[in-house]
Design a protein around this motif. Structure first.
Motif: not given
Lengths: 504, 151
Positions: A232-243, B27-40, B78-81
């Motif tokens: 998958g795009p994030w591999g085993v470690l997940g999105p936060m680790a990859c970003l 952690e209190s935010l949903p993973e998708v939301v947290r990740t999008i905020i981080y990426a932006l 990044l958001v699309f990924i």
């Protein structure tokens, strides 16, 4: 000739070429300016190749495939953003460093930092951080060389490490950075060839003889075997680790002194203009080996064509693939490429370490340079190489120590030098207090989080959530601290030439 | 004290501050939301620093806009990924056997930054290091050399 003799001959030829370049470079090195910045006369080809081959250390050829084997596509986020990293180095530091190099007698990164902030405290801070990083990086390069060469040549680790460092000393002590740069070009060419050839073989192996079927077979087999996350795009470690990897390796690249110091050496603005394009293209070609070999080995294991690698032995993925699945002549060239990757990084570190000893520490403490800088530079290079080898041999049996020191590598440099240099050389309001506070933050966060995640062994004090890279957290923290402290402190009176260079 | 000139850097401090929050207490935010905020925030940090510093000259507004659009597109990639990974089941394949988000990672994250290098090359002589600035630098350089000889 048997296979082993062919491989040894190719590697022996490579080592002799490096020494030959060293002899030629020694004749060209007539002053400390030649020794540290190649007389500020480096052209596009040499600058481009040297920049990328210095970044791609032994970690790229050995650690990279090992990470792909272990974590899947997570590791792509370390190597693929390199194009972004090289672009950022060019965009933010290219013309700025060229301007500083034109206006001041700059031979080392701390030299430039001292001029920028008009502060010897900054010079000393930069020098200390470089020395800490050099010890860690050189130690890991020597360990990597020793580990691969001892297995390959069937000799003991100590002998292997000594042989490797003898060749590096042979050309780095006498030829200085000129030898380093030209061996980098030679080594870079080998790495590019190795990258393309091994990528082709790996994909053909996975595609059962058909190159384009490779990725489809990988997807099918990994999905069938229940290892879908790996591809998958994030591999085993997940999105936060990859970003976090994207940030650390994409943006943090502009804080690596062994790479950015080369910007001082540009002959003209054309070199500044074209070298990032060359470096990024060459790097992407080399990275083909990184991304393909780990997956190929995993595929062979999952399909029962190879034995699974024991936990903790993932780094042997690349050597095993090369020994068992590539023609002997190619394995010889690729192993030369691997040694090239290790040695090209080691020689750059020896050079910047010697610069700190010969130029920056005397300037910061005695307020004057040493006499006969070239002789001292050669002596310092030799002494650092010997000390690093002794240290690496001693530390080989102290795995934890190497792991702790390892964090002083990329992460520490990024956390210290991105704020101090990448931001500071572009933002007039940046103050020396901000730069020093950012460097200290980088050091403390790197060390603190790493120690907290390892001790006590049974129940670590604190684990960073979501496997996020500690180096990335240190980098984010240090940028934040740099800006806040700079805005809270009064900027020093700026040398008009510094102002011109920043506004250039 | 901050002036209007420092506003971009205040934004960078804000972005990095938010990134730290996402790391430690997100952690209190949903993973998708947290990740999008981080990426932006991540793209914002790099984008603001590059755009603010690389092209501050007059007449470079076109290139500044192009760089800004480039970083915006990179953020969208990044958001699309992130979103594609949630929309498709892992294992679905579209392009060369890779699932869509992985294809976007391999093509977008690897090759899109080359557009920044391309912009750098075409804008270099016009706005990055125009001839008149190089001449001025050469004058200053000669002046420095003479001063050091005199000194």
């Amino acid at each position: 000739m048997d296979d082993r003799t062919i491989m040894l001959s190719i590697i022996g030829f490579y080592m002799l070429c490096c020494l030959g370049i060293g002899v030629w470079a020694a004749k060209q090195t007539k002053s400390s300016k030649d020794f540290f910045v190649a007389g500020k006369s480096v052209g596009i080809l040499v600058m481009g190749f040297a920049s990328f081959s210095t970044i791609l250390s032994g970690f790229g050829f050995i650690g990279g495939p090992g990470l792909v084997y272990k974590y899947g596509t997570s590791s792509f986020w370390i190597c693929l953003p390199a194009s972004l990293g090289i672009a950022v180095v060019g965009l933010m530091l290219g013309k700025r460093f060229k301007a500083f190099a034109e206006l001041f007698n700059i031979l080392t990164l701390p030299d430039a930092v001292a001029h920028r902030y008009n502060s010897e405290v900054c010079r000393m801070t930069a020098g200390v951080i470089i020395l800490l990083g050099v010890v860690a990086y050189l130690g890991t390069q020597i360990l990597a060389f020793g580990a691969v060469a001892s297995n390959f040549f069937d000799i003991n680790f100590t002998t292997a490490a000594i042989i490797g460092m003898t060749v590096v000393i042979g050309y780095a002590v006498f030829g200085g950075i000129i030898a380093g740069l030209y061996t980098d070009v030679f080594q870079g060419a080998i790495m590019m060839f190795a990258g393309v050839a091994v990528f082709w073989i790996a994909m053909t192996t996975v595609g059962d003889g058909e190159f384009l079927a490779g990725t489809r077979n990988l997807t099918n087999v990994f999905t069938e075997m229940g290892q879908k996350d790996t591809i998958g795009p994030w591999g085993v470690l997940g999105p936060m680790a990859c970003l976090s990897y994207l940030f650390l390796f994409g943006f943090g690249g502009s804080g690596q002194p062994h790479t950015i110091t080369k910007m001082f050496m540009a002959r003209d603005f054309n070199t500044v203009k074209w070298s990032p394009a060359l470096a990024a293209s060459a790097y992407i070609i080399c990275v083909l080996l990184w991304i393909s070999v780990g997956f190929a080995m995993k595929y062979l294991v999952l399909t029962g064509n190879a034995e699974a690698l024991p936990v903790g032995q993932e780094d042997s993925a690349a050597p095993l693939f090369l020994m068992n699945h590539t023609p002997v002549w190619l394995a010889g060239i690729v192993f030369s490429g691997l040694f090239a990757a290790i040695m090209s990084t080691a020689d750059s570190f020896l050079n910047i370490g010697a610069g700190v000893f010969v130029r920056d520490i005397p300037q910061a403490i005695l307020k004057r340079p040493v006499k006969n800088e070239l002789l001292w530079a050669r002596s310092a290079t030799f002494i650092i190489a010997i000390c690093a080898t002794i240290f690496a041999l001693w530390a080989k049996n102290h795995g934890d120590l190497i792991a702790i020191l390892g964090i002083f590598g990329w992460g520490l440099f990024a956390a210290a030098f991105v704020p101090m240099v990448t931001i500071g050389f572009n933002w007039k309001r940046a103050t020396w207090q901000g730069a020093v506070a950012a460097a200290a933050t980088g050091l403390v966060v790197n060390m603190g989080l790493d120690l907290a995640s390892k001790y006590p062994r049974e129940d670590p004090l604190y684990l960073v959530p979501n496997s996020i890279s500690i180096g990335a957290i240190a980098l984010i923290s240090s940028i934040f601290v740099m800006i806040v402290v700079s805005l809270m402190t009064k900027p020093e009176e700026m040398d008009p030439r510094v102002k011109e260079a920043i506004e250039f | 004290m901050t002036t209007k000139q420092e506003t971009p850097m205040v934004f960078v401090a804000l972005f990095t501050g938010i990134m730290l929050l996402m790391v430690f207490v997100g952690e209190s935010l949903p993973e998708v939301v947290r990740t999008i905020i981080y990426a932006l925030c991540l793209t914002g940090t790099i984008g603001v620093l590059v755009v603010k510093n690389i092209l501050s000259e007059e007449g470079s507004s076109k290139f500044r806009r192009l760089f800004s659009i480039g970083f915006l597109i990179f953020a969208v990639i990044l958001v699309f990924i992130i979103l594609l990974d949630h929309w498709f089941v892992v294992g679905d394949s579209l392009h060369l056997g890779m699932e869509p988000a992985t294809s976007l990672l391999v093509s977008g994250v690897t090759f899109f930054p080359f557009s920044f290098i391309f912009l750098w090359i075409i804008g270099f002589d016009r706005v990055v290091a125009p001839p008149e600035k190089r001449r001025r630098l050469e004058e200053l350089s000669n002046q420095s050399r003479e001063e050091s000889i005199d000194g």
